[in-house]
Motif scaffolding. Sequence first.
Motif, PDB file in Angstrom:
ATOM      1  N   LYS A 224      -1.360   0.898  -2.138  1.00 14.90           N
ATOM      2  CA  LYS A 224      -2.829   2.081  -2.714  1.00 14.90           C
ATOM      3  C   LYS A 224      -4.414   1.429  -1.743  1.00 14.90           C
ATOM      4  O   LYS A 224      -5.330   2.060  -1.744  1.00 14.90           O
ATOM      5  CB  LYS A 224      -3.051   1.713  -3.864  1.00 14.90           C
ATOM      6  N   GLU A 225      -4.449   0.665  -1.604  1.00 18.14           N
ATOM      7  CA  GLU A 225      -5.425  -0.649  -0.547  1.00 18.14           C
ATOM      8  C   GLU A 225      -6.258   0.735   0.444  1.00 18.14           C
ATOM      9  O   GLU A 225      -6.488   0.482   1.516  1.00 18.14           O
ATOM     10  CB  GLU A 225      -5.344  -1.771  -0.547  1.00 18.14           C
ATOM     11  N   ASN A 226      -4.064   1.300   1.326  1.00 27.28           N
ATOM     12  CA  ASN A 226      -4.238   1.548   2.186  1.00 27.28           C
ATOM     13  C   ASN A 226      -5.330   3.024   2.070  1.00 27.28           C
ATOM     14  O   ASN A 226      -4.173   4.313   2.291  1.00 27.28           O
ATOM     15  CB  ASN A 226      -3.094   1.361   3.067  1.00 27.28           C
ATOM     16  N   TYR A 227      -6.045   3.216   1.907  1.00 26.95           N
ATOM     17  CA  TYR A 227      -7.016   4.118   1.537  1.00 26.95           C
ATOM     18  C   TYR A 227      -6.768   6.038   2.807  1.00 26.95           C
ATOM     19  O   TYR A 227      -6.390   6.983   2.051  1.00 26.95           O
ATOM     20  CB  TYR A 227      -7.915   4.354   1.337  1.00 26.95           C
ATOM     21  N   ALA A 228      -6.848   5.520   3.831  1.00 28.36           N
ATOM     22  CA  ALA A 228      -6.411   6.245   5.148  1.00 28.36           C
ATOM     23  C   ALA A 228      -5.227   6.319   5.079  1.00 28.36           C
ATOM     24  O   ALA A 228      -5.118   8.389   5.382  1.00 28.36           O
ATOM     25  CB  ALA A 228      -7.294   5.128   6.026  1.00 28.36           C
ATOM     26  N   THR A 229      -4.292   6.214   4.803  1.00 26.09           N
ATOM     27  CA  THR A 229      -2.932   6.499   5.133  1.00 26.09           C
ATOM     28  C   THR A 229      -3.030   7.696   4.011  1.00 26.09           C
ATOM     29  O   THR A 229      -2.455   8.414   3.961  1.00 26.09           O
ATOM     30  CB  THR A 229      -2.316   5.508   5.080  1.00 26.09           C
ATOM     31  N   LEU A 230      -3.111   7.205   2.669  1.00 28.49           N
ATOM     32  CA  LEU A 230      -3.377   8.691   1.182  1.00 28.49           C
ATOM     33  C   LEU A 230      -3.596   9.160   2.089  1.00 28.49           C
ATOM     34  O   LEU A 230      -3.514  10.376   1.512  1.00 28.49           O
ATOM     35  CB  LEU A 230      -3.799   7.243  -0.029  1.00 28.49           C
ATOM     36  N   MET A 231      -5.082   9.077   2.881  1.00 26.66           N
ATOM     37  CA  MET A 231      -6.155  10.615   2.790  1.00 26.66           C
ATOM     38  C   MET A 231      -5.113  11.425   4.229  1.00 26.66           C
ATOM     39  O   MET A 231      -5.220  12.524   3.677  1.00 26.66           O
ATOM     40  CB  MET A 231      -7.413   9.739   3.465  1.00 26.66           C
ATOM     41  N   ARG A 232      -4.925  11.174   4.707  1.00 25.67           N
ATOM     42  CA  ARG A 232      -3.564  11.584   5.188  1.00 25.67           C
ATOM     43  C   ARG A 232      -2.720  12.821   5.034  1.00 25.67           C
ATOM     44  O   ARG A 232      -2.358  13.999   5.043  1.00 25.67           O
ATOM     45  CB  ARG A 232      -3.008  10.828   6.359  1.00 25.67           C
ATOM     46  N   VAL A 233      -1.995  11.494   3.857  1.00 26.62           N
ATOM     47  CA  VAL A 233      -1.046  12.460   3.378  1.00 26.62           C
ATOM     48  C   VAL A 233      -1.511  13.650   2.446  1.00 26.62           C
ATOM     49  O   VAL A 233      -1.037  14.831   2.117  1.00 26.62           O
ATOM     50  CB  VAL A 233       0.081  11.102   1.654  1.00 26.62           C
ATOM     51  N   ALA A 234      -2.671  12.870   1.586  1.00 35.76           N
ATOM     52  CA  ALA A 234      -3.058  14.539   0.835  1.00 35.76           C
ATOM     53  C   ALA A 234      -3.754  15.686   1.939  1.00 35.76           C
ATOM     54  O   ALA A 234      -3.341  16.706   1.524  1.00 35.76           O
ATOM     55  CB  ALA A 234      -4.696  14.203   0.610  1.00 35.76           C
ATOM     56  N   MET A 235      -4.152  15.281   3.321  1.00 33.50           N
ATOM     57  CA  MET A 235      -4.221  16.354   3.864  1.00 33.50           C
ATOM     58  C   MET A 235      -3.215  16.912   4.219  1.00 33.50           C
ATOM     59  O   MET A 235      -3.170  18.400   4.373  1.00 33.50           O
ATOM     60  CB  MET A 235      -5.489  15.808   4.995  1.00 33.50           C
TER      61      MET A 235
END
Length: 256
Positions: A224-235
């Motif tokens: 969860k600390e890899n916020y940027a990767t999670l942002m890509r998933v959401a996008m």
Amino acid sequence: MAARRLPALLLLGAAFAAPAAAADYAALPGGTFASVLPADGKAAPARIAPFRLRTEPVTNAEFLAFVKSHPQWRRDRVPAVFADARYLSHWAAADALGPDALPAQPVTRVSWFAAQAYCESEHARLPGWYEWEYAAAADARQADARADPAWRERVLAWYARPSSTPLPAVGGAPDVHGVRDLNGLVWEWVDDFNALLVGSDSRDQDGADKLRFCGAGAIGMQQKENYATLMRVAMLSSLRATDTTNNLGFRCARSE
């Protein structure tokens, strides 16, 4: 989606058109990988077979050559079922780039269908999410740099850049695999973009599952600390295959 069952070039009647120009592909060894989206929906690592990944995103010049040899993918000819109205709309003409689409910049405003068709013309395919995430975890020294605060800060810095800023040319510093520009240049299509937030339990699957990224649903994601990767998933999970955006490009992959 039904369209994914047939090659994108075949759908438009050009399965035997001339292939795109040769491009460089780097070999990645694969293996087990702790994805932000566990393979079992809980904690299981992803298993990734060895594959090859295009070393750079597809550029405007390369995509222009593609539409010239595959004219059914010109913006004035592509059917609406394969691309929305913004498809290549920043080009000066259907067969010319112009000042807003420089040759060495990554091509953007391309749909999933168009990206898949381009990759098929290179005898390749779009990478899967696990392949893309695995490759993007690297830096110049190690295959998985996600625990390094400097890696996270560099990746997050891209999100602070105004979206109106002109895109740089491709050709950033290579990572340990020899791949460039996976982070900090454009968003990139993946083959399975529309399945990223669908639960592993079929009882959870309603065809969209768009709340999985929000609130308590996000707690189940790893790293969860890899916020940027999670942002890509959401996008990516918010897109339709016909969608195009100002900062969404692609690169291709090949199975070993």
